[in-house]
Scaffold this motif. Structure first.
Motif, PDB file in Angstrom:
ATOM      1  N   LYS A  14      -0.610   5.752  -5.155  1.00  0.00           N
ATOM      2  CA  LYS A  14      -1.375   4.540  -4.816  1.00  0.00           C
ATOM      3  C   LYS A  14      -0.908   3.924  -3.502  1.00  0.00           C
ATOM      4  O   LYS A  14      -1.726   3.515  -2.672  1.00  0.00           O
ATOM      5  CB  LYS A  14      -1.294   3.502  -5.949  1.00  0.00           C
ATOM      6  CG  LYS A  14      -2.052   3.910  -7.189  1.00  0.00           C
ATOM      7  CD  LYS A  14      -3.541   3.983  -6.933  1.00  0.00           C
ATOM      8  CE  LYS A  14      -4.301   4.277  -8.204  1.00  0.00           C
ATOM      9  NZ  LYS A  14      -5.708   4.545  -7.971  1.00  0.00           N
ATOM     10  N   THR A  18      -3.275   3.719  -0.212  1.00  0.00           N
ATOM     11  CA  THR A  18      -3.579   2.436   0.426  1.00  0.00           C
ATOM     12  C   THR A  18      -3.185   2.461   1.900  1.00  0.00           C
ATOM     13  O   THR A  18      -3.924   1.994   2.762  1.00  0.00           O
ATOM     14  CB  THR A  18      -2.859   1.288  -0.308  1.00  0.00           C
ATOM     15  OG1 THR A  18      -3.342   1.258  -1.658  1.00  0.00           O
ATOM     16  CG2 THR A  18      -3.100  -0.045   0.362  1.00  0.00           C
ATOM     17  N   GLU A  31     -10.098  10.296  -7.735  1.00  0.00           N
ATOM     18  CA  GLU A  31      -8.779   9.853  -8.186  1.00  0.00           C
ATOM     19  C   GLU A  31      -8.582  10.264  -9.642  1.00  0.00           C
ATOM     20  O   GLU A  31      -9.550  10.383 -10.388  1.00  0.00           O
ATOM     21  CB  GLU A  31      -8.656   8.333  -8.135  1.00  0.00           C
ATOM     22  CG  GLU A  31      -8.813   7.712  -6.778  1.00  0.00           C
ATOM     23  CD  GLU A  31      -8.813   6.196  -6.857  1.00  0.00           C
ATOM     24  OE1 GLU A  31      -7.757   5.606  -6.578  1.00  0.00           O
ATOM     25  OE2 GLU A  31      -9.859   5.633  -7.217  1.00  0.00           O
ATOM     26  N   ASP A  34      -2.707   7.332 -11.477  1.00  0.00           N
ATOM     27  CA  ASP A  34      -1.665   7.193 -10.461  1.00  0.00           C
ATOM     28  C   ASP A  34      -1.084   8.535 -10.032  1.00  0.00           C
ATOM     29  O   ASP A  34      -0.092   8.572  -9.317  1.00  0.00           O
ATOM     30  CB  ASP A  34      -0.527   6.316 -10.994  1.00  0.00           C
ATOM     31  CG  ASP A  34      -0.952   4.873 -11.180  1.00  0.00           C
ATOM     32  OD1 ASP A  34      -1.934   4.453 -10.540  1.00  0.00           O
ATOM     33  OD2 ASP A  34      -0.290   4.168 -11.963  1.00  0.00           O
TER      34      ASP A  34
END
Length: 112
Positions: A14, A18, A31, A34
Protein backbone atom coordinates in the motif's frame (compact mmCIF):
# COMPACT_ATOMS: atom_id res chain seq x y z
CA UNK A 1 9.08 -6.47 -28.76
CA UNK A 2 7.61 -4.61 -25.81
CA UNK A 3 8.29 -5.25 -22.15
CA UNK A 4 4.96 -6.25 -20.61
CA UNK A 5 5.56 -6.01 -16.88
CA UNK A 6 8.03 -5.85 -14.05
CA UNK A 7 7.35 -7.29 -10.61
CA UNK A 8 8.80 -5.80 -7.45
CA UNK A 9 8.76 -7.50 -4.08
CA UNK A 10 8.10 -4.85 -1.43
CA UNK A 11 7.64 -4.84 2.32
CA UNK A 12 4.56 -2.58 2.16
CA UNK A 13 2.40 -2.81 -0.96
CA UNK A 14 0.00 0.00 0.00
CA UNK A 15 2.79 2.48 0.84
CA UNK A 16 4.68 1.68 -2.37
CA UNK A 17 1.46 1.92 -4.38
CA UNK A 18 0.55 5.30 -2.90
CA UNK A 19 4.08 6.60 -3.52
CA UNK A 20 4.03 5.54 -7.18
CA UNK A 21 0.54 6.97 -7.73
CA UNK A 22 1.32 10.26 -5.98
CA UNK A 23 4.66 11.12 -7.53
CA UNK A 24 4.63 9.27 -10.88
CA UNK A 25 0.97 9.10 -11.86
CA UNK A 26 0.65 5.32 -12.04
CA UNK A 27 -2.92 4.05 -11.95
CA UNK A 28 -4.29 0.93 -10.29
CA UNK A 29 -5.21 -1.93 -12.63
CA UNK A 30 -5.93 -4.44 -9.87
CA UNK A 31 -5.37 -5.21 -6.20
CA UNK A 32 -5.55 -8.13 -3.81
CA UNK A 33 -5.74 -6.68 -0.32
CA UNK A 34 -2.40 -5.65 1.14
CA UNK A 35 -0.46 -8.35 -0.69
CA UNK A 36 -0.60 -7.38 -4.39
CA UNK A 37 -1.17 -4.41 -6.67
CA UNK A 38 -0.84 -3.99 -10.43
CA UNK A 39 -0.12 -0.44 -11.61
CA UNK A 40 -0.15 0.98 -15.13
CA UNK A 41 1.95 3.76 -16.62
CA UNK A 42 0.93 6.06 -19.49
CA UNK A 43 2.13 3.53 -22.10
CA UNK A 44 0.26 0.60 -20.59
CA UNK A 45 3.29 -1.08 -19.04
CA UNK A 46 2.46 -2.92 -15.84
CA UNK A 47 4.39 -2.64 -12.59
CA UNK A 48 3.27 -5.26 -10.08
CA UNK A 49 3.97 -5.07 -6.38
CA UNK A 50 4.00 -8.24 -4.27
CA UNK A 51 4.40 -8.29 -0.52
CA UNK A 52 7.50 -9.95 0.88
CA UNK A 53 8.61 -10.23 4.47
CA UNK A 54 12.05 -8.94 3.57
CA UNK A 55 13.41 -7.17 0.54
CA UNK A 56 17.05 -7.24 -0.47
CA UNK A 57 17.83 -5.68 -3.83
CA UNK A 58 21.42 -5.16 -4.97
CA UNK A 59 22.80 -1.69 -4.19
CA UNK A 60 22.62 -0.57 -7.82
CA UNK A 61 19.08 -1.89 -8.47
CA UNK A 62 16.48 0.77 -9.23
CA UNK A 63 13.53 1.63 -11.45
CA UNK A 64 13.50 4.89 -13.40
CA UNK A 65 10.92 7.43 -14.46
CA UNK A 66 11.97 9.67 -17.35
CA UNK A 67 10.52 13.18 -17.27
CA UNK A 68 9.93 15.53 -20.19
CA UNK A 69 12.13 18.31 -18.74
CA UNK A 70 14.66 19.20 -16.09
CA UNK A 71 12.02 21.43 -14.49
CA UNK A 72 9.73 18.43 -14.05
CA UNK A 73 12.62 16.58 -12.33
CA UNK A 74 13.10 19.61 -10.07
CA UNK A 75 9.36 19.74 -9.33
CA UNK A 76 9.21 16.08 -8.28
CA UNK A 77 12.34 16.60 -6.18
CA UNK A 78 10.73 19.58 -4.41
CA UNK A 79 7.52 17.64 -3.73
CA UNK A 80 9.40 14.66 -2.30
CA UNK A 81 11.58 16.88 -0.13
CA UNK A 82 8.57 18.89 1.10
CA UNK A 83 6.83 15.62 1.96
CA UNK A 84 9.75 14.51 4.14
CA UNK A 85 11.74 12.21 1.86
CA UNK A 86 15.53 12.35 2.07
CA UNK A 87 16.72 13.22 -1.43
CA UNK A 88 20.04 14.59 -2.62
CA UNK A 89 19.75 17.48 -5.09
CA UNK A 90 19.49 16.57 -8.78
CA UNK A 91 22.82 16.45 -10.57
CA UNK A 92 24.14 16.18 -14.08
CA UNK A 93 25.19 12.57 -14.75
CA UNK A 94 23.71 10.61 -17.67
CA UNK A 95 20.97 13.26 -17.57
CA UNK A 96 19.52 15.60 -14.94
CA UNK A 97 18.84 13.05 -12.23
CA UNK A 98 18.34 12.09 -8.60
CA UNK A 99 17.48 8.94 -6.66
CA UNK A 100 15.02 8.36 -3.81
CA UNK A 101 14.43 5.42 -1.48
CA UNK A 102 10.80 4.45 -2.00
CA UNK A 103 8.53 3.00 0.66
CA UNK A 104 8.63 -0.77 0.45
CA UNK A 105 12.39 -1.18 -0.01
CA UNK A 106 13.38 -0.19 -3.55
CA UNK A 107 15.06 2.80 -5.19
CA UNK A 108 13.61 5.12 -7.84
CA UNK A 109 15.58 7.28 -10.26
CA UNK A 110 13.99 10.44 -11.66
CA UNK A 111 15.70 11.86 -14.74
CA UNK A 112 15.40 14.02 -17.82
Amino acid sequence: MKLNHVNLTVTDVKAAQTFLQTYFGLTVAGERGDSFAALLDDDGSVLTLMKGSQVSYPKTFHIGFVQESEEKVNEIHRRLKNDGFTVAPPKRAHGWTFYVAAPGGFTVEVLA
